[in-house]
Enzyme design. Sequence first.
Site, PDB file in Angstrom:
ATOM      1  N   GLN A   1       0.813  -1.219   0.000  1.00 49.36           N
ATOM      2  CA  GLN A   1       0.000   0.000   0.000  1.00 49.36           C
ATOM      3  C   GLN A   1       0.848   1.272   0.000  1.00 49.36           C
ATOM      4  O   GLN A   1       0.421   2.323   0.474  1.00 49.36           O
ATOM      5  CB  GLN A   1      -0.930  -0.015   1.217  1.00 49.36           C
ATOM      6  CG  GLN A   1      -2.100  -0.957   1.057  1.00 49.36           C
ATOM      7  CD  GLN A   1      -3.032  -0.523  -0.075  1.00 49.36           C
ATOM      8  OE1 GLN A   1      -3.146   0.655  -0.401  1.00 49.36           O
ATOM      9  NE2 GLN A   1      -3.704  -1.487  -0.681  1.00 49.36           N
ATOM     10  N   SER A   2       2.041   1.192  -0.554  1.00 50.39           N
ATOM     11  CA  SER A   2       2.927   2.353  -0.563  1.00 50.39           C
ATOM     12  C   SER A   2       2.369   3.521  -1.392  1.00 50.39           C
ATOM     13  O   SER A   2       2.047   3.362  -2.572  1.00 50.39           O
ATOM     14  CB  SER A   2       4.288   1.933  -1.137  1.00 50.39           C
ATOM     15  OG  SER A   2       5.066   3.071  -1.437  1.00 50.39           O
ATOM     16  N   ASN A   3       2.272   4.681  -0.765  1.00 46.30           N
ATOM     17  CA  ASN A   3       1.903   5.898  -1.504  1.00 46.30           C
ATOM     18  C   ASN A   3       3.030   6.294  -2.446  1.00 46.30           C
ATOM     19  O   ASN A   3       2.802   6.805  -3.535  1.00 46.30           O
ATOM     20  CB  ASN A   3       1.654   7.051  -0.541  1.00 46.30           C
ATOM     21  CG  ASN A   3       0.576   6.723   0.461  1.00 46.30           C
ATOM     22  OD1 ASN A   3      -0.551   6.442   0.087  1.00 46.30           O
ATOM     23  ND2 ASN A   3       0.922   6.732   1.742  1.00 46.30           N
TER      24      ASN A   3
ATOM     25  N   VAL B   1       5.131   4.322  -4.014  1.00 47.23           N
ATOM     26  CA  VAL B   1       5.105   3.496  -5.224  1.00 47.23           C
ATOM     27  C   VAL B   1       4.018   4.006  -6.174  1.00 47.23           C
ATOM     28  O   VAL B   1       4.255   4.178  -7.371  1.00 47.23           O
ATOM     29  CB  VAL B   1       4.890   2.006  -4.863  1.00 47.23           C
ATOM     30  CG1 VAL B   1       4.566   1.189  -6.111  1.00 47.23           C
ATOM     31  CG2 VAL B   1       6.124   1.443  -4.164  1.00 47.23           C
TER      32      VAL B   1
END
Length: 332
Positions: free
Chosen positions: A76-78, A80
């Site tokens: 859930q990386s912002n 990325v």
Amino acid sequence: MSALAAFKRLDLATAPTPLERMANLTRALGGPDLWIKRDDCTGFALGGNKVRKLEFLIADALDKGATAVVTAGGTQSNHVRQTMAAASRFGLRAATVLERVRTDALYEENGNALLDKLFGAETHFVDKDADLAAALADLAAKLSSEGETVYSVPVGGSSPLGALGYAVAGIELAEQCRAMGLRPQTVVHATGSAGTQAGLLTGLALAGFDVPVLGICVSRDGGTQEAKVRGLLKDVLALIERPGLVPETAVRCDGDYVGPGYGVATPEMAEAVKTTARSEGIFLDPVYTGKAMAGLFAHARQGRFTGDGSVVFLHTGGTPALFVYPEVADDA
Ligand SMILES: *Cc1c(COP(=O)(O)O)cnc(C)c1O
């Protein structure tokens, strides 16, 4: 500003982002006078703090003739999401390593993970606690062997060059405060891969605006995080050839609001997210800004903001992750 003029930069963020008063939250907490810098509104690909870093990083990728951009982060990386979007926007192949932090369907299919799929990013999953830097190097090698010129963006975009995005933000914030006659006693924000804090301190110092910055940790204890920010800050100052511009003692981090770990919900985070939504109509996120605001609430309630100026909360984005933490909306 001239210290930054030597670096190529794309125009990706909608800026200046708003600097707004939070009158209701100020009243709810009984002070201090709270303001919010809306870097959740940087616009591009649902906004957030990484857009500012990518203005420098993707400019560098293009300058170096890259044909592909690779990076890494949690599912859930912002970071990325914003990096894959920026790569796509500039016609570069976009590929990422994703650490399987949680394996439920909601987490793997909604929020930022859904957006990564929309951008057509190639995703390569690794298990929780895998060596992300090593996996990223492997992915870069794979793409190189396929004939790509690969530009590798580190976790969080927190290379010294990426951090310059927050030097720009620091100058922007100083200019806004001056224009509005605002004299903050502290700027509070979530600190993770350290680029935001190192860059912000640099920008405020370049602007000659003397305001303390407090980083609220989302993944480490305060001492470890301070060492990480100091290390990056030193490299940022070397990059712009201004060693000594910011003293090491200006780096202050509070690790009391991480809870059980990175990305793990805490009751204090949920309270901060709900209270901010209900009083100001502003959405925080469960992983970063919710915990940072929980830290701000605690400092306010403990009477630890002792100056007479305002407190500025830097909203760094992350709201797409709300959709994979539905329990945050439950009323206890
Ligand atoms: C990445 C991120 C941060 C932390 O910024 P760093 O530069 O990594 O310290 C804070 N908030 C959000 C929403 C983020 O995505």
